[in-house]
Design a protein around this motif. Structure first.
Motif, mmCIF file in Angstrom:
data_model
loop_
_atom_site.group_PDB
_atom_site.id
_atom_site.type_symbol
_atom_site.label_atom_id
_atom_site.label_comp_id
_atom_site.label_asym_id
_atom_site.label_seq_id
_atom_site.Cartn_x
_atom_site.Cartn_y
_atom_site.Cartn_z
ATOM 1 N N LYS A 40 -27.034 -3.412 -6.197
ATOM 2 C CA LYS A 40 -27.264 -3.618 -4.772
ATOM 3 C C LYS A 40 -26.565 -2.523 -3.994
ATOM 4 C CE LYS A 40 -27.566 -8.148 -3.240
ATOM 5 N NZ LYS A 40 -26.870 -9.349 -2.798
ATOM 6 N N GLU A 41 -27.246 -1.909 -3.086
ATOM 7 C CA GLU A 41 -26.620 -0.876 -2.284
ATOM 8 C C GLU A 41 -25.841 -1.468 -1.115
ATOM 9 O OE1 GLU A 41 -29.065 2.331 -1.163
ATOM 10 O OE2 GLU A 41 -29.968 2.514 -3.146
ATOM 11 N N ASP A 42 -26.267 -2.610 -0.652
ATOM 12 C CA ASP A 42 -25.618 -3.235 0.504
ATOM 13 C C ASP A 42 -24.642 -4.305 0.013
ATOM 14 O OD1 ASP A 42 -24.959 -3.997 3.070
ATOM 15 O OD2 ASP A 42 -26.625 -5.410 3.209
ATOM 16 N N VAL A 43 -23.385 -3.938 -0.109
ATOM 17 C CA VAL A 43 -22.357 -4.884 -0.525
ATOM 18 C C VAL A 43 -21.469 -5.138 0.685
ATOM 19 C CG1 VAL A 43 -20.401 -5.282 -2.046
ATOM 20 C CG2 VAL A 43 -22.416 -4.059 -2.881
ATOM 21 N N SER A 44 -21.348 -6.378 1.062
ATOM 22 C CA SER A 44 -20.522 -6.696 2.226
ATOM 23 C C SER A 44 -19.469 -7.723 1.829
ATOM 24 C CB SER A 44 -21.385 -7.244 3.358
ATOM 25 O OG SER A 44 -22.039 -8.420 2.931
ATOM 26 N N LEU A 45 -18.363 -7.669 2.547
ATOM 27 C CA LEU A 45 -17.291 -8.621 2.305
ATOM 28 C C LEU A 45 -17.522 -9.869 3.140
ATOM 29 C CD1 LEU A 45 -14.263 -6.178 2.399
ATOM 30 C CD2 LEU A 45 -15.379 -7.122 0.404
ATOM 31 N N VAL A 46 -17.182 -10.996 2.548
ATOM 32 C CA VAL A 46 -17.302 -12.261 3.268
ATOM 33 C C VAL A 46 -15.918 -12.694 3.721
ATOM 34 C CG1 VAL A 46 -19.406 -12.998 2.097
ATOM 35 C CG2 VAL A 46 -17.192 -13.574 1.131
ATOM 36 N N THR A 47 -15.848 -13.744 4.478
ATOM 37 C CA THR A 47 -14.589 -14.215 5.051
ATOM 38 C C THR A 47 -13.551 -14.507 3.975
ATOM 39 O OG1 THR A 47 -15.834 -15.170 6.878
ATOM 40 C CG2 THR A 47 -13.573 -15.939 6.579
ATOM 41 N N TRP A 48 -13.977 -15.103 2.871
ATOM 42 C CA TRP A 48 -13.020 -15.445 1.813
ATOM 43 C C TRP A 48 -12.393 -14.204 1.189
ATOM 44 C CZ3 TRP A 48 -10.623 -19.703 1.461
ATOM 45 C CH2 TRP A 48 -11.208 -20.882 1.889
ATOM 46 N N ASP A 49 -13.126 -13.102 1.150
ATOM 47 C CA ASP A 49 -12.556 -11.858 0.641
ATOM 48 C C ASP A 49 -11.374 -11.418 1.501
ATOM 49 O OD1 ASP A 49 -14.417 -11.642 -1.441
ATOM 50 O OD2 ASP A 49 -15.865 -10.656 -0.120
ATOM 51 N N TYR A 50 -11.542 -11.501 2.801
ATOM 52 C CA TYR A 50 -10.465 -11.126 3.717
ATOM 53 C C TYR A 50 -9.286 -12.095 3.632
ATOM 54 C CZ TYR A 50 -13.674 -7.784 5.784
ATOM 55 O OH TYR A 50 -14.527 -6.738 5.973
ATOM 56 N N VAL A 51 -9.573 -13.365 3.436
ATOM 57 C CA VAL A 51 -8.504 -14.361 3.308
ATOM 58 C C VAL A 51 -7.678 -14.093 2.052
ATOM 59 C CG1 VAL A 51 -8.046 -16.824 2.900
ATOM 60 C CG2 VAL A 51 -9.713 -16.122 4.630
ATOM 61 N N VAL A 52 -8.334 -13.815 0.959
ATOM 62 C CA VAL A 52 -7.629 -13.536 -0.291
ATOM 63 C C VAL A 52 -6.808 -12.253 -0.171
ATOM 64 C CG1 VAL A 52 -7.960 -12.917 -2.723
ATOM 65 C CG2 VAL A 52 -9.233 -14.816 -1.737
ATOM 66 N N MET A 53 -7.378 -11.210 0.414
ATOM 67 C CA MET A 53 -6.630 -9.959 0.581
ATOM 68 C C MET A 53 -5.412 -10.164 1.476
ATOM 69 S SD MET A 53 -9.377 -6.842 0.710
ATOM 70 C CE MET A 53 -10.468 -7.535 1.935
ATOM 71 N N ALA A 54 -5.569 -10.923 2.556
ATOM 72 C CA ALA A 54 -4.446 -11.189 3.454
ATOM 73 C C ALA A 54 -3.349 -11.977 2.741
ATOM 74 C CB ALA A 54 -4.931 -11.949 4.679
ATOM 75 N N ALA A 55 -3.729 -12.944 1.924
ATOM 76 C CA ALA A 55 -2.730 -13.730 1.184
ATOM 77 C C ALA A 55 -1.990 -12.865 0.173
ATOM 78 C CB ALA A 55 -3.413 -14.904 0.483
ATOM 79 N N ILE A 56 -2.715 -11.997 -0.506
ATOM 80 C CA ILE A 56 -2.081 -11.122 -1.490
ATOM 81 C C ILE A 56 -1.084 -10.188 -0.811
ATOM 82 C CG2 ILE A 56 -2.532 -9.168 -3.038
ATOM 83 C CD1 ILE A 56 -5.122 -10.622 -3.854
ATOM 84 N N LEU A 57 -1.411 -9.700 0.358
ATOM 85 C CA LEU A 57 -0.510 -8.800 1.078
ATOM 86 C C LEU A 57 0.622 -9.558 1.776
ATOM 87 C CD1 LEU A 57 -3.118 -6.376 2.643
ATOM 88 C CD2 LEU A 57 -1.600 -5.933 0.711
ATOM 89 N N ALA A 58 0.370 -10.774 2.223
ATOM 90 C CA ALA A 58 1.369 -11.517 2.987
ATOM 91 C C ALA A 58 2.441 -12.150 2.102
ATOM 92 C CB ALA A 58 0.686 -12.603 3.807
ATOM 93 N N PHE A 59 2.108 -12.533 0.901
ATOM 94 C CA PHE A 59 3.071 -13.237 0.053
ATOM 95 C C PHE A 59 4.340 -12.429 -0.214
ATOM 96 C CE2 PHE A 59 4.690 -14.599 -4.120
ATOM 97 C CZ PHE A 59 5.061 -15.893 -3.769
ATOM 98 N N PRO A 60 4.251 -11.165 -0.671
ATOM 99 C CA PRO A 60 5.487 -10.410 -0.898
ATOM 100 C C PRO A 60 6.281 -10.165 0.390
ATOM 101 C CG PRO A 60 3.623 -9.262 -1.869
ATOM 102 C CD PRO A 60 3.090 -10.415 -1.112
ATOM 103 N N VAL A 61 5.579 -10.004 1.491
ATOM 104 C CA VAL A 61 6.263 -9.803 2.777
ATOM 105 C C VAL A 61 7.042 -11.055 3.148
ATOM 106 C CG1 VAL A 61 5.901 -9.430 5.241
ATOM 107 C CG2 VAL A 61 4.632 -8.076 3.585
ATOM 108 N N LEU A 62 6.436 -12.215 3.008
ATOM 109 C CA LEU A 62 7.114 -13.466 3.346
ATOM 110 C C LEU A 62 8.319 -13.715 2.442
ATOM 111 C CD1 LEU A 62 4.033 -15.756 4.028
ATOM 112 C CD2 LEU A 62 5.594 -14.738 5.694
ATOM 113 N N VAL A 63 8.187 -13.409 1.174
ATOM 114 C CA VAL A 63 9.307 -13.598 0.248
ATOM 115 C C VAL A 63 10.460 -12.684 0.631
ATOM 116 C CG1 VAL A 63 10.061 -13.262 -2.141
ATOM 117 C CG2 VAL A 63 7.912 -14.443 -1.657
ATOM 118 N N SER A 64 10.175 -11.410 0.911
ATOM 119 C CA SER A 64 11.247 -10.471 1.232
ATOM 120 C C SER A 64 11.886 -10.782 2.584
ATOM 121 C CB SER A 64 10.732 -9.036 1.211
ATOM 122 O OG SER A 64 9.721 -8.857 2.177
ATOM 123 N N VAL A 65 11.096 -11.209 3.565
ATOM 124 C CA VAL A 65 11.666 -11.573 4.870
ATOM 125 C C VAL A 65 12.532 -12.820 4.728
ATOM 126 C CG1 VAL A 65 11.066 -12.449 7.171
ATOM 127 C CG2 VAL A 65 9.905 -10.450 6.252
#
Length: 65
Positions: A4-29
């Motif tokens: 497929k040439e048209d690959v788009s991200l859905v809301t859950w993709d953004y939620v998962v990426m945000a959680a992956i990035l937020a978890f280490p930040v929250l632990v360190s803070v």
């Protein structure tokens, strides 16, 4: 096999990426605020362990590159 040439991200993709990035930040803070009066900057970076600061700093630098 065609791709497929048209690959788009859905809301859950953004939620998962945000959680992956937020978890280490929250632990360190949380760790920083919990022990902010007891730890020096070196002790914070080393996690209270006895290790040379240079390898830890190099590891963090390479990890975030």
């Amino acid at each position: 096999m065609t791709f497929k040439e048209d690959v788009s991200l859905v809301t859950w993709d953004y939620v998962v990426m945000a959680a992956i990035l937020a978890f280490p930040v929250l632990v360190s803070v949380g760790y920083a605020f919990r022990d902010k009066n007891k730890l020096t900057r070196s002790e914070y970076l080393l996690g209270g362990q006895r290790m040379n600061l240079v390898p830890v700093a190099m590891s963090l630098f390479v990890t975030f590159q």
